[in-house]
Design an enzyme around this catalytic site. Structure first.
Site, PDB file in Angstrom:
ATOM      1  N   HIS C 133       0.875  -1.167   0.000  1.00  0.00           N
ATOM      2  CA  HIS C 133       0.000   0.000   0.000  1.00  0.00           C
ATOM      3  C   HIS C 133       0.918   1.224   0.000  1.00  0.00           C
ATOM      4  CE1 HIS C 133      -2.787   2.973   1.759  1.00  0.00           C
ATOM      5  NE2 HIS C 133      -3.767   2.169   1.406  1.00  0.00           N
ATOM      6  N   ASP C 210       3.070  -4.264   8.028  1.00  0.00           N
ATOM      7  CA  ASP C 210       1.892  -3.433   7.849  1.00  0.00           C
ATOM      8  C   ASP C 210       0.678  -4.338   8.052  1.00  0.00           C
ATOM      9  OD1 ASP C 210      -0.297  -2.089   6.963  1.00  0.00           O
ATOM     10  OD2 ASP C 210       0.530  -1.565   5.001  1.00  0.00           O
ATOM     11  N   GLN C 213      -4.417  -4.721   7.124  1.00  0.00           N
ATOM     12  CA  GLN C 213      -5.414  -5.669   6.629  1.00  0.00           C
ATOM     13  C   GLN C 213      -5.346  -7.030   7.325  1.00  0.00           C
ATOM     14  OE1 GLN C 213      -7.829  -4.861   4.611  1.00  0.00           O
ATOM     15  NE2 GLN C 213      -7.090  -2.908   3.813  1.00  0.00           N
ATOM     16  N   LYS C 236     -10.454   0.271  10.366  1.00  0.00           N
ATOM     17  CA  LYS C 236     -10.636  -0.927   9.540  1.00  0.00           C
ATOM     18  C   LYS C 236     -11.024  -2.138  10.382  1.00  0.00           C
ATOM     19  CE  LYS C 236      -7.098   0.417   6.177  1.00  0.00           C
ATOM     20  NZ  LYS C 236      -7.740   0.839   4.938  1.00  0.00           N
ATOM     21  N   CYS C 376      -4.684   2.523  -3.731  1.00  0.00           N
ATOM     22  CA  CYS C 376      -3.470   2.974  -3.035  1.00  0.00           C
ATOM     23  C   CYS C 376      -2.355   1.946  -3.102  1.00  0.00           C
ATOM     24  CB  CYS C 376      -3.763   3.314  -1.572  1.00  0.00           C
ATOM     25  SG  CYS C 376      -4.887   4.685  -1.365  1.00  0.00           S
TER      26      CYS C 376
END
Ligand SMILES: Cc1ncc(COP(=O)(O)O)c(C=O)c1O
Ligand SMILES: Cc1ncc(COP(=O)(O)O)c(C=O)c1O
Lengths: 420, 152, 420, 152
Positions: C133, C210, C213, C236, C376
């Site tokens: 991302h 990261d 997600q 999220k 993104c």
């Protein structure tokens, strides 16, 4: 006196609660954070319940509505300070806004020629004052450390005013930026910005104002302010936590390198390098504080409807009364200007032979919530040779009775500790 | 008012007439601690007789600026641990820490161990003041570690 | 199939609304941002209505309560990922968390010897991947630009997996940090972190994941992860906007220089220089996103009560079904792994001869909210030679019927544009 | 369905059979524009006859990647402005921009000026798609400014 109606208090659900064994709450710590009116709480929740989506990211209906809500909030906030919406950058708080400018300045070293104006290095100077909140001091210390620039500062007079005797020496051709509080969170002092701005213009220095305590409490119009940047926090002006604002002159924002980078602030991304969007998007990486922006927009609308001149007059009346009530108590010394002239609503004081922590404890027991300590502006304590102060701060929901409760509480502390 | 529960007579006495106050020589370890939220400060020196954890606390001297709770705590602490072995003193410190972290819940503090320090039980109900009560103790731990060469 | 009960949807007020002329909403854009359960909305509002104050700043009752609420939220979040509360740093979003580490690394240049480990300059390397991302790519590009270090990256296989053939070459003695997605927001790919972590350890490189997600969608336990840093966003994972988390190993956070500076992250402040608090406070300058932390804490508790393994199983069933339903449509091509193995819940696809914007428009008209564009993560599009994709992302409130609506909508788009 | 309001036949026709597409010589100004939110791109060249704002748009050629709206818009635009003076073409562009910003509200677009471009009226109700419709127009403005030497 120009007081606002007491019914106003009813808009704030928290102010109905009681503390410490059923005592009514007297909240005198709005300088730390303000309470929120129903209108703000409803705006935020309404966003989550009906329009929640990531703004500026999708093409579906919810994303459209979220984008619209987010941008309308930006417009409300812009209107509130007489700015153009394109000049409003959302940050998480005032602190981030100041850091944004400080980091953009060190980032200018490796940015293109359009950022020339922001470049800073050895030999350059940054000017702050001895009455800055840590948020407007430490980022500049760190900028100087990163770049080799020199930090200089205005001293304070015994009355707690900026000492401008050195103005021409302090702000000179080497000065890249002057970063000043627009209203001290401890002394209440409102410095003579126009005079300082004129000098900054003369030597080509940038001027950043820390409006964390001014924007919530007095009418502020950026077109009249003669500053280049203004930062403030939503939570101190009836808005949610987690949102702040950096206002900057359009041509400066356009030339300024980004700070936090990531999604939705880019134009084109290749693995090797990326280009960036124009402001304000350039400075808003990642999914933003959407619901909080909506809440802050509602707060600005609420304040605008009451009228910031009326809010200011109301607070002025409270300050005048509290200066009167406090100084008549033997042993109490107010740190900062003794009149309401060029002075906002923070009243910090010492009580002879009782440490502020102990004063605060007695007040808390009585339901009067004040702040004790150095209030994130430690150099002020050093300047006045005191370890800490007790500080009362006011907002539109406070009343004369709140001031009475404060003064009575101070006397009770004296009685309890046997100093009076 | 609950104030009396916090500001027990013992505490106010120590506050008004602090014991062992003032910085003295000789000392093997010194530490300077601040409470960043309020600016309270203490500079504290430890003089040990003997070495290692069996060493005896021969003197504790300090200079402090702060509220009644932090002042009284420094006074009570010094008086309590001077003359004890480091090991014993650390145990008292642990007991005091436990009391402070009890948040006024059902901890049965050992009065024989804590002596006057038991008066701080009321402070444990006020989270923001716990740090005041612990300031001198933390400085003492630090200064002792230095005296014992356990830290730089 | 291990689906969660459909009644769950009732916890989410927004999912009751209709769109585009009364159609029921089929929300398939949780990868951009998730909807919020009542429990989270109530937690946040309850904080404002009862306990609102600036945490870690005052000694009065409200400040005590606010501090307690804020720290309990930190504890809930820590528990959720198996971490120690002292290792949880609040940021405004995942993007800020990544920038925090990247800036701390460049700040190490002028920090003390304890930050040695973070120093970076010419000759040093930073490794990312082609599936990042922008939030986990641009900050590293900028770090390299600031410091003269070199950016390198893992390529992707045709199936959308990390190409690890070059692992030993890419991650080498010059590597200071490897920054990788823990689950791709476009491909759904979950990279083999253990293998990469082992190599990073071998050469002494830091590893940042990261988790924007991953943390919302699969059980994540930092003690099992073998990473040094993990970032994620509250919005999220059913939490409010405006809050994110950086988790870091304690000894690393302790040695890391600050990023944003200001109030309540300092130890002692003089005009000349300041010293800083230990983590996590060192990284939390300014009045924090208090209400948002409380909301995120409630979100973690809500998810933990359902059980992240069940959430994951639920989504796996939805992915499997959507891969099946989508690939049976002629002209549809899924970008990313074709099975649910090491794959999370983002299903991105192209529809022959119809641009994703146009696919999305038809779906939106039908009430099916998906995201279209590069999401993104532009380099993924370049890698697969496509301008953009249509992406559906799932969460615990989605159902098999939602997947049917998606597949039917794609067929309607084909009919509308006459390509099938 | 409201889709027909957005995807008018005219738009779909231009999308399927774009006019003036492909990059051609000669040209005096070129611009490359992207829509950062979706990645759509257009490279557009302007060939002018004459100089200044009175110059005539002799050719507009372009290469574009994007959705039906952005493709059709490039096609409609080229066809509309080729042959006009720069000044006239700019006026058409302003009229189109006003239409796009109307958000489907009560704007009375001038059909004589906009011709086929009037078909984009439905797009103005979808904020996220307005940028698609404007992409080629923005690139054309930019390329023309370059051709006229008004920008670097
Ligand atoms: C994989 C990934 N990383 C990082 C981010 C950035 O998250 P945020 O925008 O909340 O900072 C996102 C989501 O936008 C994402 O999907
Ligand atoms: C004068 C002043 N500047 C800056 C700040 C920092 O604001 P925040 O903590 O919301 O970033 C404050 C309040 O804490 C303040 O009073």
């Amino acid at each position: 006196m120009d007081l606002l109606p007491e019914e106003l208090k009813k808009d704030f659900p928290l102010l109905r609660r009681t503390v410490r064994g059923g005592r009514p709450l007297v909240y005198l710590d709005s300088g730390a954070t303000s309470q929120k009116p129903l209108r703000v709480l409803d705006a935020e929740r309404g966003f989550y319940e009906r329009h929640n989506a990531a703004p500026h990211r999708g093409a579906h209906l919810l994303a459209e509505e979220a984008t619209e809500a987010y941008e309308q909030a930006r417009a409300s906030i812009a209107r509130f300070i007489g700015a153009d919406p394109g000049e409003i950058v959302f940050t998480k708080n005032a602190t981030e806004g100041i850091n944004l400018v400080a980091y953009a300045m060190s980032n200018a070293a490796t940015a293109g020629p359009e950022s020339e104006r922001f470049k800073i290095g050895p030999g350059d100077e940054v000017v702050v004052s001895e009455m800055e909140h840590h948020a407007n001091l430490v980022p500049w210390q760190e900028l100087c450390r990163r770049t080799g620039a020199t930090l200089r500062w205005f001293g304070l007079t015994d009355e707690g005013r900026l000492d401008l005797d050195d103005l021409d020496d302090l702000v000179n051709e080497r000065t890249k930026i002057v970063a000043l509080t627009h209203q001290s969170n401890v002394l209440g002092t409102v410095p003579p910005i126009k005079r300082i701005a004129a000098r900054a213009r003369e030597v080509g220095a940038l001027l950043l104002l820390d409006g964390a305590q001014s924007v919530p409490h007095q009418p502020v119009d950026v077109t009249d302010l003669d500053a280049d940047f203004l930062v403030f926090s939503g939570h101190k002006m009836l808005g949610p936590t987690g949102i702040g604002v950096l206002w900057g002159r359009r041509e400066l924002l356009e030339a300024m390198p980004p700070f936090i980078t990531g999604g939705s602030m880019i134009e084109v991304v290749h693995m090797e390098a990326s280009t960036f969007m124009p402001p304000p998007q350039r400075f808003e990486a990642g999914v933003p504080m959407t619901a909080q922006a909506v809440g802050l927009g509602a707060a600005c609308d609420y304040l605008a409807e009451i009228g910031m001149d009326r809010v200011h007059a109301h607070e002025e009346a409270l300050i005048a009364y509290s200066l009167e009530r406090l100084t008549e108590i033997p042993g109490v010394r107010v740190i900062g200007p003794g009149t309401t002239e060029a002075r906002g609503g923070a009243v910090a004081f010492t009580v002879e032979d009782i440490h502020p922590h102990d004063v605060g404890q007695v007040l808390d027991e009585l339901g009067v919530e004040v702040r004790v300590g150095h209030h994130c502006a430690w150099p002020i304590c050093r300047r006045f040779g005191i370890p800490a102060t007790t500080r009362a701060t006011f907002y539109l929901y406070n009343t004369l009775a709140d001031v009475d409760a404060l003064a009575d509480g101070v006397r009770q502390a004296q009685k309890f500790f046997g100093t009076a | 008012m609950q104030l009396e529960a916090m500001y027990q007579e013992v505490i106010l006495d120590h506050y008004r007439n602090p014991l062992h106050k003032g910085l003295r020589e000789p000392y093997e370890g010194e530490a300077h601690h601040v409470n960043p939220t309020c600016g309270d400060e203490v500079t504290l020196r430890v003089h040990l007789a003997g070495s290692g954890r069996d060493a005896r606390v021969a003197d504790v001297s300090y200079d402090a600026m702060g509220c009644s709770i932090s002042q009284a705590s420094a006074s009570v602490m010094s008086d309590l641990i001077i003359g004890k072995s480091v090991q014993e003193a650390m145990a008292v410190g642990d007991e005091f820490l436990a009391l402070m972290q009890s948040r006024g819940r059902d901890v049965q503090p050992d009065e024989d161990v804590l002596e006057d320090a038991i008066a701080f039980a009321g402070v444990s109900k006020y989270p923001a003041r716990i740090k005041c009560a612990l300031l001198a103790w933390m400085a003492w731990k630090d200064a002792t570690a230095r005296a014992l060469g356990e830290t730089s």
